[in-house]
Design an enzyme around this catalytic site. Structure first.
Site, PDB file in Angstrom:
ATOM      1  CG  PHE A  86      -1.976   1.046   1.160  1.00 26.40           C
ATOM      2  CD1 PHE A  86      -3.043   0.907   0.295  1.00 26.40           C
ATOM      3  CD2 PHE A  86      -1.905   2.175   1.953  1.00 26.40           C
ATOM      4  CE1 PHE A  86      -4.034   1.883   0.217  1.00 26.40           C
ATOM      5  CE2 PHE A  86      -2.883   3.160   1.884  1.00 26.40           C
ATOM      6  CZ  PHE A  86      -3.952   3.011   1.014  1.00 26.40           C
ATOM      7  CE1 TYR A 117      -9.191   2.077   7.024  1.00 27.06           C
ATOM      8  CE2 TYR A 117      -8.134   3.044   8.951  1.00 27.06           C
ATOM      9  CZ  TYR A 117      -8.105   2.719   7.605  1.00 27.06           C
ATOM     10  OH  TYR A 117      -6.996   3.019   6.854  1.00 27.06           O
ATOM     11  CE  LYS A 118      -7.558  -1.083   5.152  1.00 31.07           C
ATOM     12  NZ  LYS A 118      -8.153  -0.193   4.160  1.00 31.07           N
ATOM     13  NE  ARG A 177      -9.755  -2.675  -3.068  1.00 31.84           N
ATOM     14  CZ  ARG A 177      -9.236  -2.228  -1.923  1.00 31.84           C
ATOM     15  NH1 ARG A 177      -8.108  -2.731  -1.465  1.00 31.84           N
ATOM     16  NH2 ARG A 177      -9.843  -1.272  -1.243  1.00 31.84           N
ATOM     17  CG  ASP A 192      -0.054  -2.911   6.688  1.00 34.13           C
ATOM     18  OD1 ASP A 192      -1.162  -3.275   7.142  1.00 34.13           O
ATOM     19  OD2 ASP A 192       0.126  -1.814   6.135  1.00 34.13           O
TER      20      ASP A 192
END
Length: 434
Positions: free
Chosen positions: A144, A244-245, A393, A219
């Site tokens: 990322f 938050y995912k 996605r 990560d």
């Protein structure tokens, strides 16, 4: 495809290629009741939990409680009376249970990018003491971007010949036959590739990194809450991730940082704020880091967002991550099977690995007009997201996504592609966030 009742690797059941069969799978799903733990708009299929998880039931009420009672009535007393001061460690223990961290190894704090800066700096300083000839930070070319940016910023601060080098995913998966030289001090890897959904074997990869003399930082943004993670069992050194995912903590909810017990006190982190001080309320003019994981805190925490994040974390106290993983694989098997069967006459390619051991909890497909196709899908109330180049996605959050949702999504994609419903101006206009 593999269904939860079949068990992973328990043979090859007949393909599921009709909606009625998907509904029957939903009816038999042992995680079905957890869908009631989340609030989604009627008529919405939400497949973007890999970017922002759905709102847990009780999140708004918890926010109101903090605002009206703990802040409104308790005021500053709530740092003690409502346990605000202890929230980073309290939530850290809950995250540790999800990622296999062990007690006293995790705190919830700051953002993923900031936490990565902290642990990467600490790891480099440890290596500077143990192996000063090593000055390279190795990370994935497809990491990322924020992770790469933070590492680039770190080496600017470190100076003295430090550099960031990029390595391809294929090299990582092969065990670093070329890239892991004796110059490498630290390797920073994302456990699941954010774009393709490719999963890396944490234990094998960490062992290869250690054999090469480097430290391993992971990560976990796209794996925590979506699949089984065992940081301690894999021998990892440090890890970061967000809430938050898949952990459903809310937009911008705080991230977490994990450090192995062996390394927690080797060096203090670079952002030496007062919350990481051994005695923060002594107000000493010089910094002395706290013992253990608390030294990775920096400044005053965002109590409202942290309190709401706890609601999402508490859901995981009622689930077995093995069941979550089994359903995730079954959902993605079904998605891939349906794409192969129903969209093969279009320029669509599945870029997510088909092997279970190499797959996270999303399915990514490409199409030359991927942005417009996703826009058309979203107007139907089926929400995924788009990433350059050409990648659609679909995050499969097993706690609230069902098999019929997958069927309906691929059927809608078929109609959009067959009838070129994406080919209108409204679906080609991009906002600030894509």
């Amino acid at each position: 495809m593999t269904t939860p009742s079949d068990g992973l690797g328990a043979g090859s059941p007949a393909p599921v290629l009709d909606r009625a069969a998907c509904v029957r799978l939903d009816d038999a799903d042992p995680l079905r009741s957890l869908r009631d733990e989340f609030l989604l708009p009627p008529g919405t299929i939400y497949l973007d939990g890999n970017s922002l998880g759905a709102r847990p039931t009780g999140a708004a009420e918890r926010a109101q409680e903090v605002i009206a009672e703990e802040w409104g009535t308790g005021l500053i007393r709530s740092w003690n009376d409502a346990g605000w001061f202890d929230l980073p460690a309290k939530l850290g223990e809950k995250v540790a249970g999800i990622v296999g961290g062990g007690a006293g190894t995790t705190v919830v704090t700051d953002t993923t990018s900031i936490n990565l800066f902290k642990v990467a700096s600490a790891a480099c300083r440890i290596q500077a003491a143990d192996a000063p000839e090593r000055s390279v930070i190795l990370t994935q070319r497809e990491n990322f971007p924020s992770d790469i940016y933070m590492l680039e910023g770190l080496v600017e601060q470190l100076g003295d010949g430090y550099e960031v080098r990029l390595v391809d995913d294929a090299e990582v998966a092969a065990g670093f036959p070329n890239a892991l030289t004796d110059e490498v001090a630290v390797v920073v890897l994302t456990h699941v590739n954010y774009r393709t959904g490719r999963l890396f074997d944490m234990a094998e990869t960490t062992a290869a990194i250690h054999a090469g003399g480097a430290l391993a930082i992971w990560d976990l943004c796209h794996s925590a809450g979506a699949l089984e993670v065992d940081l301690a069992g894999a021998g990892a050194d440090m890890a970061v991730g967000c809430t938050y995912k898949f952990l459903n903590g809310g937009p911008g909810s705080p991230a977490f940082v994990w450090v192995s017990e062996a390394l927690q006190t080797r060096f203090s982190q670079p952002l030496s704020g007062w919350w990481g001080h051994r005695q923060p309320f002594e107000m000493e003019p010089s910094y002395t880091p706290a013992d253990g994981i608390r030294r990775y805190l920096t400044g005053t925490q965002g109590i409202l967002s942290m309190s709401v994040a706890e609601v999402g974390l508490d859901v995981f106290g009622r689930v077995d991550m093995a069941d979550v993983r089994a359903k995730s694989l079954a959902l993605s098997d079904l998605f891939i099977e349906l794409v192969d069967a129903r969209l093969s006459h279009h320029p669509v390619e599945v870029v997510t690995p088909r092997e279970h051991a190499a797959r996270g909890s999303q399915v990514s497909i490409t199409h030359p007009e991927g942005f417009a196709v996703m826009s058309a899908l979203i107007t139907r109330g089926i929400i995924g997201d788009y990433r350059e180049p050409e990648v659609l996605r679909f995050g499969l959050t097993p706690l609230y996504v069902g098999y019929a949702d997958v069927w309906d999504t691929v059927e809608a994609l078929r109609e959009i592609l067959d009838d070129r419903l994406w080919d209108v101006p409204q679906h080609k206009v991009r906002g600030a966030v894509t």
